[in-house]
Design a protein around this motif. Structure first.
Motif, mmCIF file in Angstrom:
data_model
loop_
_atom_site.group_PDB
_atom_site.id
_atom_site.type_symbol
_atom_site.label_atom_id
_atom_site.label_comp_id
_atom_site.label_asym_id
_atom_site.label_seq_id
_atom_site.Cartn_x
_atom_site.Cartn_y
_atom_site.Cartn_z
ATOM 1 N N CYS A 1 -0.780 -2.439 7.265
ATOM 2 C CA CYS A 1 -1.245 -4.441 6.191
ATOM 3 C C CYS A 1 -0.158 -5.412 6.194
ATOM 4 O O CYS A 1 -0.854 -6.151 5.682
ATOM 5 N N CYS B 1 2.875 -1.073 2.589
ATOM 6 C CA CYS B 1 2.653 -0.475 3.989
ATOM 7 C C CYS B 1 2.795 -1.598 4.988
ATOM 8 O O CYS B 1 2.646 -2.384 5.071
ATOM 9 N N THR C 1 1.085 -4.720 3.504
ATOM 10 C CA THR C 1 0.915 -4.743 1.480
ATOM 11 C C THR C 1 2.183 -4.505 0.806
ATOM 12 O O THR C 1 3.200 -3.772 2.084
ATOM 13 N N CYS D 1 -5.903 0.942 4.003
ATOM 14 C CA CYS D 1 -5.328 1.582 5.470
ATOM 15 C C CYS D 1 -5.526 3.301 5.213
ATOM 16 O O CYS D 1 -5.322 4.129 6.369
ATOM 17 N N CYS E 1 -2.245 3.321 0.739
ATOM 18 C CA CYS E 1 -2.464 2.349 0.902
ATOM 19 C C CYS E 1 -4.142 2.631 0.619
ATOM 20 O O CYS E 1 -4.922 2.615 1.671
HETATM 21 ZN ZN LIG Z 1 -2.260 -0.872 4.223
#
Ligand SMILES: [Zn+2]
Ligand SMILES: [Zn+2]
Length: 267
Positions: A185, A182, A187, A208, A205
């Motif tokens: 963020c 992602c 990730t 988000c 995600c």
């Molecule tokens: Zn995210």
């Protein structure tokens, strides 16, 4: 489609069955003769097979009409399939039992109609342009002499190198998602998922609510970490067939390999 291709490659017969509201059919296919399933596929069927869609979207628009025929017709068709399969197993080849003869010849289809009641058998048309049987003897896979549970791409490639020392990658036959990320963020996760088996939820995600970007592979190359993981971890079942290639000539036919061929229980 895939069952037909595999059975032709392996030189074994199979019995197909299918139903819709008021009619069902049973067809016998065999590598020894007659039309194959793919011979009978229309352009529409190919288009449907190659269609891609997200979970749940495909059924949008389909009306749900109750049919009194579903369970009864399915039972009739399934029963005939089993009966026909038994006739083939018991009544053909060496040691055939008297009294067991398949009623359908290879490439023949039985159609069962409920409205009006009718049963008839026809010969399915053989197609000259069918890609499932371009001629030549069926290719026998090379068995990888190692337990399936621990077999890795490295093991398969090592076995394939007895035939072609240059092979360095394995085609797994489907698209494997190996990483999701992602950007919002940051990730990042390593995963092993079949692309066609991923859900919208798994590819979003959770923090988000944004779609993950992802990396996929059709091949496993020697020298990558994935080549050292047991192939069952990416969902390849016991006795699955894969192809070993030279990465410099991916259009060459490659070498057909079978996983876990030494397993005494299933051979
Ligand atoms: Zn995210
Ligand atoms: Zn065919």
């Amino acid at each position: 489609w895939a069952i037909n291709r595999r059975c032709l490659e392996a030189g074994i017969g199979w019995i197909n069955g299918g139903t819709n509201e008021w009619h069902g059919e049973v067809a016998r296919y065999d590598a020894t003769g007659g039309a194959c399933y793919e011979c009978t596929m229309t352009d529409q069927m190919f288009a449907r097979m190659h269609g891609r869609f997200s979970c749940g979207f495909r059924i949008a628009g389909a009306t749900d009409v109750p049919m009194a025929s579903t369970s009864s017709l399915s039972s009739v068709i399934a029963g005939i399939q089993v009966s026909e399969a038994l006739q083939v197993v018991m009544g053909t080849g060496a040691g055939a039992s008297p009294g067991f003869d398949p009623h359908l010849r290879p490439g023949q289809r039985l159609t069962v109609q409920l409205r009006p009641y009718r049963m008839h058998v026809d010969d399915l048309p053989w197609s000259d342009t069918c890609l499932a049987h371009p001629g030549g003897p069926p290719e026998a896979p090379v068995r990888v002499d190692r337990p399936w549970e621990v077999t890795t791409a490295v093991d398969v490639l090592e076995a394939a190198r007895a035939i072609d020392p240059g092979v360095d990658c394995l085609a797994i036959g489907f698209e494997l998602v190996t990483e999701i990320a992602c950007h919002a963020c940051g990730t990042h996760k390593d995963v092993l998922l079949r692309r066609t088996h991923t859900t919208l939820q798994a590819m979003t995600c959770p923090g988000c609510d944004a779609p993950f970007s992802f990396a996929t592979n059709w091949f496993i190359h020697a020298g990558t970490p994935l080549a050292l993981r047991p192939l069952r971890e990416i969902g390849l079942p016991r006795h699955e067939w894969v192809r070993a290639y030279r990465s410099t000539s991916p259009d060459a036919p490659g070498i057909l390999m079978e996983l876990g061929g030494s397993d005494p229980l299933t051979n």
